[in-house]
Design a protein around this motif. Sequence first.
Motif, PDB file in Angstrom:
ATOM      1  N   THR A 244       0.961  -1.322  -0.071  1.00 11.98           N
ATOM      2  CA  THR A 244       0.010  -0.086   0.063  1.00 11.98           C
ATOM      3  C   THR A 244       0.684   1.454   0.050  1.00 11.98           C
ATOM      4  O   THR A 244       0.659   2.205  -0.777  1.00 11.98           O
ATOM      5  CB  THR A 244      -1.095  -0.011   1.179  1.00 11.98           C
ATOM      6  N   ALA A 245       1.870   1.295   0.757  1.00 12.76           N
ATOM      7  CA  ALA A 245       2.894   2.436   0.898  1.00 12.76           C
ATOM      8  C   ALA A 245       3.446   2.556  -0.626  1.00 12.76           C
ATOM      9  O   ALA A 245       3.737   3.892  -1.180  1.00 12.76           O
ATOM     10  CB  ALA A 245       3.914   2.219   1.842  1.00 12.76           C
ATOM     11  N   PHE A 246       3.768   1.525  -1.125  1.00 12.23           N
ATOM     12  CA  PHE A 246       4.651   1.621  -2.557  1.00 12.23           C
ATOM     13  C   PHE A 246       3.566   2.183  -3.587  1.00 12.23           C
ATOM     14  O   PHE A 246       3.687   2.993  -4.406  1.00 12.23           O
ATOM     15  CB  PHE A 246       4.971   0.274  -2.940  1.00 12.23           C
ATOM     16  N   GLY A 247       2.234   1.697  -3.371  1.00 14.47           N
ATOM     17  CA  GLY A 247       1.199   2.182  -4.331  1.00 14.47           C
ATOM     18  C   GLY A 247       0.922   3.465  -4.134  1.00 14.47           C
ATOM     19  O   GLY A 247       1.151   4.363  -5.098  1.00 14.47           O
ATOM     20  N   GLU A 263      14.940   3.496  -8.108  1.00 10.85           N
ATOM     21  CA  GLU A 263      16.331   2.717  -8.253  1.00 10.85           C
ATOM     22  C   GLU A 263      15.709   1.303  -7.252  1.00 10.85           C
ATOM     23  O   GLU A 263      14.987   1.432  -6.221  1.00 10.85           O
ATOM     24  CB  GLU A 263      17.563   3.075  -7.537  1.00 10.85           C
ATOM     25  N   PRO A 264      16.147   0.207  -7.790  1.00 10.39           N
ATOM     26  CA  PRO A 264      16.141  -0.982  -6.631  1.00 10.39           C
ATOM     27  C   PRO A 264      16.536  -0.819  -5.230  1.00 10.39           C
ATOM     28  O   PRO A 264      15.879  -1.358  -4.297  1.00 10.39           O
ATOM     29  CB  PRO A 264      16.821  -2.064  -7.466  1.00 10.39           C
ATOM     30  N   ALA A 265      17.607   0.072  -5.144  1.00 12.35           N
ATOM     31  CA  ALA A 265      18.015   0.239  -3.739  1.00 12.35           C
ATOM     32  C   ALA A 265      16.903   1.080  -2.859  1.00 12.35           C
ATOM     33  O   ALA A 265      16.870   0.796  -1.716  1.00 12.35           O
ATOM     34  CB  ALA A 265      19.262   0.993  -3.736  1.00 12.35           C
ATOM     35  N   VAL A 266      16.335   1.667  -3.717  1.00 15.21           N
ATOM     36  CA  VAL A 266      15.109   2.671  -2.704  1.00 15.21           C
ATOM     37  C   VAL A 266      14.200   1.612  -2.442  1.00 15.21           C
ATOM     38  O   VAL A 266      13.381   1.701  -1.217  1.00 15.21           O
ATOM     39  CB  VAL A 266      14.648   3.581  -3.833  1.00 15.21           C
ATOM     40  N   VAL A 267      13.801   0.579  -3.129  1.00 14.12           N
ATOM     41  CA  VAL A 267      12.735  -0.217  -2.847  1.00 14.12           C
ATOM     42  C   VAL A 267      13.361  -1.163  -1.412  1.00 14.12           C
ATOM     43  O   VAL A 267      12.237  -1.496  -0.485  1.00 14.12           O
ATOM     44  CB  VAL A 267      12.331  -1.089  -4.109  1.00 14.12           C
ATOM     45  N   LEU A 327      13.242  13.784   4.560  1.00 20.48           N
ATOM     46  CA  LEU A 327      13.971  13.697   3.486  1.00 20.48           C
ATOM     47  C   LEU A 327      13.509  14.118   1.992  1.00 20.48           C
ATOM     48  O   LEU A 327      14.298  14.343   1.145  1.00 20.48           O
ATOM     49  CB  LEU A 327      14.207  12.179   3.529  1.00 20.48           C
ATOM     50  N   CYS A 328      12.103  14.268   2.070  1.00 18.05           N
ATOM     51  CA  CYS A 328      11.483  14.886   0.712  1.00 18.05           C
ATOM     52  C   CYS A 328      11.984  16.203   0.189  1.00 18.05           C
ATOM     53  O   CYS A 328      11.926  16.438  -0.952  1.00 18.05           O
ATOM     54  CB  CYS A 328      10.216  14.878   0.850  1.00 18.05           C
ATOM     55  N   ALA A 329      12.697  16.751   1.092  1.00 16.86           N
ATOM     56  CA  ALA A 329      13.165  18.169   0.755  1.00 16.86           C
ATOM     57  C   ALA A 329      14.719  17.894   0.245  1.00 16.86           C
ATOM     58  O   ALA A 329      15.353  19.087  -0.081  1.00 16.86           O
ATOM     59  CB  ALA A 329      13.212  19.224   2.066  1.00 16.86           C
ATOM     60  N   MET A 330      15.125  16.878   0.388  1.00 19.88           N
ATOM     61  CA  MET A 330      16.482  16.747  -0.217  1.00 19.88           C
ATOM     62  C   MET A 330      16.625  16.893  -1.654  1.00 19.88           C
ATOM     63  O   MET A 330      15.646  16.350  -2.536  1.00 19.88           O
ATOM     64  CB  MET A 330      17.094  15.308   0.071  1.00 19.88           C
ATOM     65  N   PRO A 331      17.855  17.506  -2.215  1.00 19.68           N
ATOM     66  CA  PRO A 331      17.694  17.584  -3.718  1.00 19.68           C
ATOM     67  C   PRO A 331      18.139  16.469  -4.366  1.00 19.68           C
ATOM     68  O   PRO A 331      17.891  16.354  -5.600  1.00 19.68           O
ATOM     69  CB  PRO A 331      19.031  18.533  -3.673  1.00 19.68           C
ATOM     70  N   LEU A 332      18.564  15.255  -3.540  1.00 20.36           N
ATOM     71  CA  LEU A 332      18.631  13.979  -4.398  1.00 20.36           C
ATOM     72  C   LEU A 332      17.606  13.135  -4.435  1.00 20.36           C
ATOM     73  O   LEU A 332      16.783  13.071  -3.554  1.00 20.36           O
ATOM     74  CB  LEU A 332      19.963  13.240  -3.610  1.00 20.36           C
ATOM     75  N   LEU A 333      17.002  12.827  -5.696  1.00 22.14           N
ATOM     76  CA  LEU A 333      15.864  12.157  -5.822  1.00 22.14           C
ATOM     77  C   LEU A 333      15.948  10.864  -4.941  1.00 22.14           C
ATOM     78  O   LEU A 333      14.507  10.654  -4.338  1.00 22.14           O
ATOM     79  CB  LEU A 333      15.624  11.686  -7.319  1.00 22.14           C
ATOM     80  N   ALA A 336      14.730  11.360  -1.450  1.00 22.79           N
ATOM     81  CA  ALA A 336      13.256  12.061  -1.394  1.00 22.79           C
ATOM     82  C   ALA A 336      12.487  11.107  -1.779  1.00 22.79           C
ATOM     83  O   ALA A 336      11.357  10.877  -0.633  1.00 22.79           O
ATOM     84  CB  ALA A 336      13.282  13.230  -2.486  1.00 22.79           C
ATOM     85  N   GLN A 337      12.647  10.072  -2.505  1.00 22.43           N
ATOM     86  CA  GLN A 337      11.721   9.054  -2.686  1.00 22.43           C
ATOM     87  C   GLN A 337      11.638   7.973  -1.529  1.00 22.43           C
ATOM     88  O   GLN A 337      10.522   7.332  -1.168  1.00 22.43           O
ATOM     89  CB  GLN A 337      12.071   8.202  -3.819  1.00 22.43           C
ATOM     90  N   ILE A 338      12.766   7.477  -0.781  1.00 19.03           N
ATOM     91  CA  ILE A 338      13.039   6.950   0.596  1.00 19.03           C
ATOM     92  C   ILE A 338      12.157   7.458   1.619  1.00 19.03           C
ATOM     93  O   ILE A 338      11.174   6.694   2.008  1.00 19.03           O
ATOM     94  CB  ILE A 338      14.382   6.743   0.857  1.00 19.03           C
ATOM     95  N   GLY A 339      12.343   8.799   1.624  1.00 14.45           N
ATOM     96  CA  GLY A 339      11.750   9.582   2.444  1.00 14.45           C
ATOM     97  C   GLY A 339      10.157   9.497   2.357  1.00 14.45           C
ATOM     98  O   GLY A 339       9.326   9.274   3.374  1.00 14.45           O
TER      99      GLY A 339
END
Length: 405
Positions: A244-247, A263-267, A327-333, A336-339
């Motif tokens: 649900t979080a991923f969706g 990236e796979p590492a983000v998942v 982390l969503c405020a970080m300039p590195l995507l 931000a995605q992990i956050g």
Amino acid sequence: ALPSERALGPAVAIAMICCAAVSLTFLPAVLTLCGPRALRPRDRTRAGGGRTWWARAIERRPRRVWLGCLVLLAAGAACAPLLAQSGVPLHQALPATAPSVTGQSVLSRHFPAGTASPVVILAPPARTAEAHNRVTAAQGVATAVVTRSGPGARVQILATLRDAPDSAQARRTVGRLRASLVGTGALVGGQSAQLADLHTASVRGHRLIMPLVLLVVLAVLIVLLRCLLLPLLLVAAAWGSLFTAFGAAALVFRVVLGGTATEPAVVLFSFVFLVALGVDYNIFLVHRIRGEAVERGTTAGVRRGLETTSGVISAAGLVLAATFAALCAMPLLYLAQIGCIVAIGVLVDTLLVRLFLVPALILDLGHRTWWPVHLPGDKAPGDGAPSRTPPAGALARPTQSTSAP
């Protein structure tokens, strides 16, 4: 797993051991020195009127509650396939104003995008012409040049790709090159080839790591709760909240970022964080419910568990969600995605799964929750009677002694 991912495991494990040591030694000592002042304002749930509104709602219609929760989780999980682990090129992961992004944009306008980092093919001298022809004919290759040859040494062919060297299209081109060169003895290397191998290894490793983590979590819950059915349900609920979080995050990415690639590492990192945090909340809530159910029965145990832990779980979830959302405020995507994923997952797990879905399932199952164990606080299985539940106000009133003074 990749070396970078393997290195993260010991570091986090050591950090958790240190946190546990501090919590079991330093913190109790400080609380003892501070005395009752450290616990002010005092918990008033035992003084009466502490039953939460959701506890009353769940007790009345537990089956409707957990079915409704499953519908919400399924709606979010249905969007999980939108989160594509296809990778994100570095020029898209950085801010648009970064000098390197500007340089890549200019390069792509005037030259093939892969000019800065061509694919390196090493072919046997006897099959140079054949390898060169196959490389030139491969889809996605702009040009191919033989740069060095010599007796007894391999011939080097530099293939410039039409796409950026770290893009998903470049990885697919590498796959086509390797397939076309089968039988020639040629080797394909370079940045694009390394990134293709890295992506393949990451996806393959995740298929091993994720089930292994869930099995470890299941074993811990079985040992802690001393039953089998409830740990299986808790792991299934954690798995559902994860998707649900991923969706939900994929929908946010599409609306805010215009794409759902990651990236796979983000998942992987999001999975580890969410499962670990979800297990914490499982332990907080269900262990308390079981302790109360041993004495009072399952229904009263759920009510008492919600009264005493719902505030802690909600507060902890909000704090953790706000922390990761920063982390969503970080300039590195990637960060931000992990956050975003972890923040959404923590809120779903805390406010929906732990406070509604899990209590409703336990109430609906009754004494069967603890299968194959029977708790002494419940009625004997098969007698048709509900679990022993004291009146609503009985938990708040102290027991009066009937013995003579």
